[in-house]
Enzyme design. Sequence first.
Site, mmCIF file in Angstrom:
data_model
loop_
_atom_site.group_PDB
_atom_site.id
_atom_site.type_symbol
_atom_site.label_atom_id
_atom_site.label_comp_id
_atom_site.label_asym_id
_atom_site.label_seq_id
_atom_site.Cartn_x
_atom_site.Cartn_y
_atom_site.Cartn_z
ATOM 1 N N GLY A 8 20.365 -33.744 4.084
ATOM 2 C CA GLY A 8 19.852 -32.384 3.910
ATOM 3 C C GLY A 8 20.606 -31.457 4.833
ATOM 4 O O GLY A 8 21.484 -31.883 5.593
ATOM 5 N N HIS A 49 13.316 -33.912 20.405
ATOM 6 C CA HIS A 49 13.190 -35.058 19.494
ATOM 7 C C HIS A 49 12.371 -36.169 20.143
ATOM 8 O O HIS A 49 11.498 -36.752 19.510
ATOM 9 C CB HIS A 49 14.576 -35.583 19.110
ATOM 10 C CG HIS A 49 15.164 -34.928 17.904
ATOM 11 N ND1 HIS A 49 15.447 -35.628 16.763
ATOM 12 C CD2 HIS A 49 15.531 -33.658 17.666
ATOM 13 C CE1 HIS A 49 15.960 -34.807 15.860
ATOM 14 N NE2 HIS A 49 16.027 -33.608 16.390
#
Length: 167
Positions: A8, A49
Amino acid sequence: MAVVLITGGARSGKSQRAEARARSFPGRPVYIATAEALDAEMAERIARHRARRGDDWIERETPLDLVAALDATDGSGARLVDCLTLWLSNLLHAERDWSGEAALLAAALRRQRSPVILVTNEVGLGIVPDNALARSFRDAAGLLNQVIAEVADEVEFVVAGLPMKVK
Protein backbone atom coordinates in the site's frame (compact mmCIF):
# COMPACT_ATOMS: atom_id res chain seq x y z
CA MET A 1 2.62 -22.07 6.80
CA ALA A 2 1.62 -18.88 5.05
CA VAL A 3 3.49 -16.10 3.27
CA VAL A 4 1.44 -12.90 3.20
CA LEU A 5 2.56 -9.75 1.35
CA ILE A 6 0.85 -6.54 2.42
CA THR A 7 1.40 -3.51 0.23
CA GLY A 8 0.00 0.00 0.00
CA GLY A 9 0.99 3.63 0.00
CA ALA A 10 2.53 5.69 2.78
CA ARG A 11 0.33 5.85 5.89
CA SER A 12 -2.22 3.52 4.33
CA GLY A 13 -2.48 1.31 7.43
CA LYS A 14 -0.43 -1.57 6.07
CA SER A 15 1.76 -1.99 9.17
CA GLN A 16 -1.24 -2.15 11.50
CA ARG A 17 -2.91 -4.65 9.17
CA ALA A 18 0.28 -6.75 9.14
CA GLU A 19 0.50 -6.65 12.94
CA ALA A 20 -3.09 -7.89 13.22
CA ARG A 21 -2.38 -10.69 10.73
CA ALA A 22 0.76 -11.75 12.62
CA ARG A 23 -1.16 -11.83 15.93
CA SER A 24 -3.83 -14.05 14.35
CA PHE A 25 -1.39 -16.98 14.21
CA PRO A 26 -0.56 -19.09 17.29
CA GLY A 27 2.58 -18.32 19.29
CA ARG A 28 4.41 -15.14 20.19
CA PRO A 29 4.95 -13.01 17.07
CA VAL A 30 8.41 -11.93 15.94
CA TYR A 31 8.88 -8.42 14.57
CA ILE A 32 11.76 -8.23 12.09
CA ALA A 33 12.60 -4.56 11.63
CA THR A 34 14.62 -3.41 8.63
CA ALA A 35 14.68 0.26 9.63
CA GLU A 36 17.64 1.93 11.26
CA ALA A 37 17.32 4.99 13.50
CA LEU A 38 19.80 7.10 11.54
CA ASP A 39 18.13 10.40 12.49
CA ALA A 40 15.73 11.78 15.09
CA GLU A 41 12.67 11.53 12.82
CA MET A 42 13.27 7.83 12.12
CA ALA A 43 13.95 7.16 15.81
CA GLU A 44 10.56 8.72 16.61
CA ARG A 45 8.82 6.57 13.96
CA ILE A 46 10.40 3.43 15.40
CA ALA A 47 9.36 4.45 18.93
CA ARG A 48 5.74 5.00 17.80
CA HIS A 49 5.64 1.57 16.13
CA ARG A 50 7.05 -0.10 19.26
CA ALA A 51 4.57 1.67 21.53
CA ARG A 52 1.64 0.67 19.32
CA ARG A 53 2.72 -2.98 19.21
CA GLY A 54 3.32 -3.35 22.95
CA ASP A 55 5.62 -5.78 24.71
CA ASP A 56 4.21 -9.08 23.45
CA TRP A 57 6.52 -9.14 20.41
CA ILE A 58 10.01 -10.59 20.05
CA GLU A 59 12.05 -7.98 18.17
CA ARG A 60 14.92 -8.46 15.73
CA GLU A 61 16.63 -5.57 14.00
CA THR A 62 17.84 -6.70 10.60
CA PRO A 63 18.70 -3.92 8.14
CA LEU A 64 20.45 -6.23 5.63
CA ASP A 65 20.50 -9.95 6.46
CA LEU A 66 16.81 -10.67 6.17
CA VAL A 67 17.19 -14.29 5.04
CA ALA A 68 19.37 -15.10 8.07
CA ALA A 69 16.79 -13.51 10.39
CA LEU A 70 13.96 -15.54 8.85
CA ASP A 71 15.90 -18.77 9.06
CA ALA A 72 16.94 -18.07 12.67
CA THR A 73 13.36 -17.39 13.80
CA ASP A 74 11.62 -20.17 11.87
CA GLY A 75 9.70 -22.68 13.94
CA SER A 76 8.28 -20.20 16.44
CA GLY A 77 5.45 -17.71 16.01
CA ALA A 78 4.59 -15.71 12.93
CA ARG A 79 7.25 -13.32 11.70
CA LEU A 80 6.42 -9.81 10.55
CA VAL A 81 8.98 -8.16 8.24
CA ASP A 82 8.51 -4.39 8.22
CA CYS A 83 9.45 -3.40 5.64
CA LEU A 84 10.82 -4.64 2.33
CA THR A 85 11.10 -1.12 0.92
CA LEU A 86 13.51 -0.05 3.66
CA TRP A 87 15.39 -3.32 3.25
CA LEU A 88 15.79 -2.53 -0.46
CA SER A 89 17.01 0.96 0.36
CA ASN A 90 19.55 -0.51 2.80
CA LEU A 91 20.77 -2.97 0.17
CA LEU A 92 21.17 -0.24 -2.43
CA HIS A 93 23.00 2.02 0.05
CA ALA A 94 25.35 -0.87 0.94
CA GLU A 95 25.91 -1.47 -2.81
CA ARG A 96 24.69 -5.05 -2.55
CA ASP A 97 23.06 -6.93 -5.42
CA TRP A 98 19.41 -6.31 -4.57
CA SER A 99 18.07 -8.63 -7.29
CA GLY A 100 20.26 -11.49 -6.05
CA GLU A 101 19.13 -10.80 -2.48
CA ALA A 102 15.50 -10.77 -3.66
CA ALA A 103 15.97 -14.21 -5.25
CA LEU A 104 17.52 -15.51 -2.02
CA LEU A 105 14.59 -14.09 -0.04
CA ALA A 106 12.07 -15.74 -2.36
CA ALA A 107 13.85 -19.08 -1.94
CA ALA A 108 13.94 -18.63 1.84
CA LEU A 109 10.22 -17.86 1.97
CA ARG A 110 9.47 -21.12 0.16
CA ARG A 111 11.23 -23.15 2.88
CA GLN A 112 9.83 -21.43 5.98
CA ARG A 113 7.67 -23.50 8.33
CA SER A 114 6.23 -20.61 10.36
CA PRO A 115 4.10 -17.85 8.84
CA VAL A 116 5.75 -14.76 7.39
CA ILE A 117 3.95 -11.47 6.85
CA LEU A 118 5.87 -8.92 4.78
CA VAL A 119 5.09 -5.21 4.49
CA THR A 120 6.13 -3.25 1.42
CA ASN A 121 5.34 0.11 -0.11
CA GLU A 122 3.66 0.45 -3.46
CA VAL A 123 5.72 3.25 -4.98
CA GLY A 124 4.70 2.96 -8.62
CA LEU A 125 1.29 4.62 -8.54
CA GLY A 126 2.47 8.23 -8.60
CA ILE A 127 4.13 10.40 -11.19
CA VAL A 128 7.39 9.35 -12.80
CA PRO A 129 10.20 10.73 -10.61
CA ASP A 130 12.26 13.54 -12.10
CA ASN A 131 15.69 12.02 -11.34
CA ALA A 132 17.47 8.84 -12.27
CA LEU A 133 18.11 7.68 -8.69
CA ALA A 134 14.44 7.94 -7.73
CA ARG A 135 13.36 6.20 -10.96
CA SER A 136 15.88 3.42 -10.32
CA PHE A 137 14.58 2.92 -6.77
CA ARG A 138 10.94 2.94 -7.93
CA ASP A 139 11.74 0.33 -10.58
CA ALA A 140 13.68 -1.86 -8.15
CA ALA A 141 10.87 -1.68 -5.58
CA GLY A 142 8.30 -2.69 -8.18
CA LEU A 143 10.41 -5.63 -9.31
CA LEU A 144 11.12 -6.74 -5.73
CA ASN A 145 7.39 -6.64 -4.96
CA GLN A 146 6.67 -8.80 -8.01
CA VAL A 147 9.25 -11.41 -6.96
CA ILE A 148 7.81 -11.67 -3.46
CA ALA A 149 4.17 -11.56 -4.63
CA GLU A 150 4.91 -14.55 -6.86
CA VAL A 151 5.88 -16.74 -3.88
CA ALA A 152 3.28 -15.29 -1.49
CA ASP A 153 0.21 -17.31 -0.66
CA GLU A 154 -1.73 -14.09 -0.16
CA VAL A 155 -1.27 -10.48 -1.28
CA GLU A 156 -3.25 -7.60 0.19
CA PHE A 157 -3.37 -3.97 -0.94
CA VAL A 158 -4.26 -1.56 1.87
CA VAL A 159 -5.99 1.74 1.05
CA ALA A 160 -7.18 4.16 3.76
CA GLY A 161 -6.81 1.41 6.35
CA LEU A 162 -8.93 -1.03 4.36
CA PRO A 163 -7.38 -4.24 2.99
CA MET A 164 -8.24 -5.50 -0.47
CA LYS A 165 -7.37 -9.06 -1.37
CA VAL A 166 -5.24 -9.20 -4.52
CA LYS A 167 -4.14 -12.84 -4.35
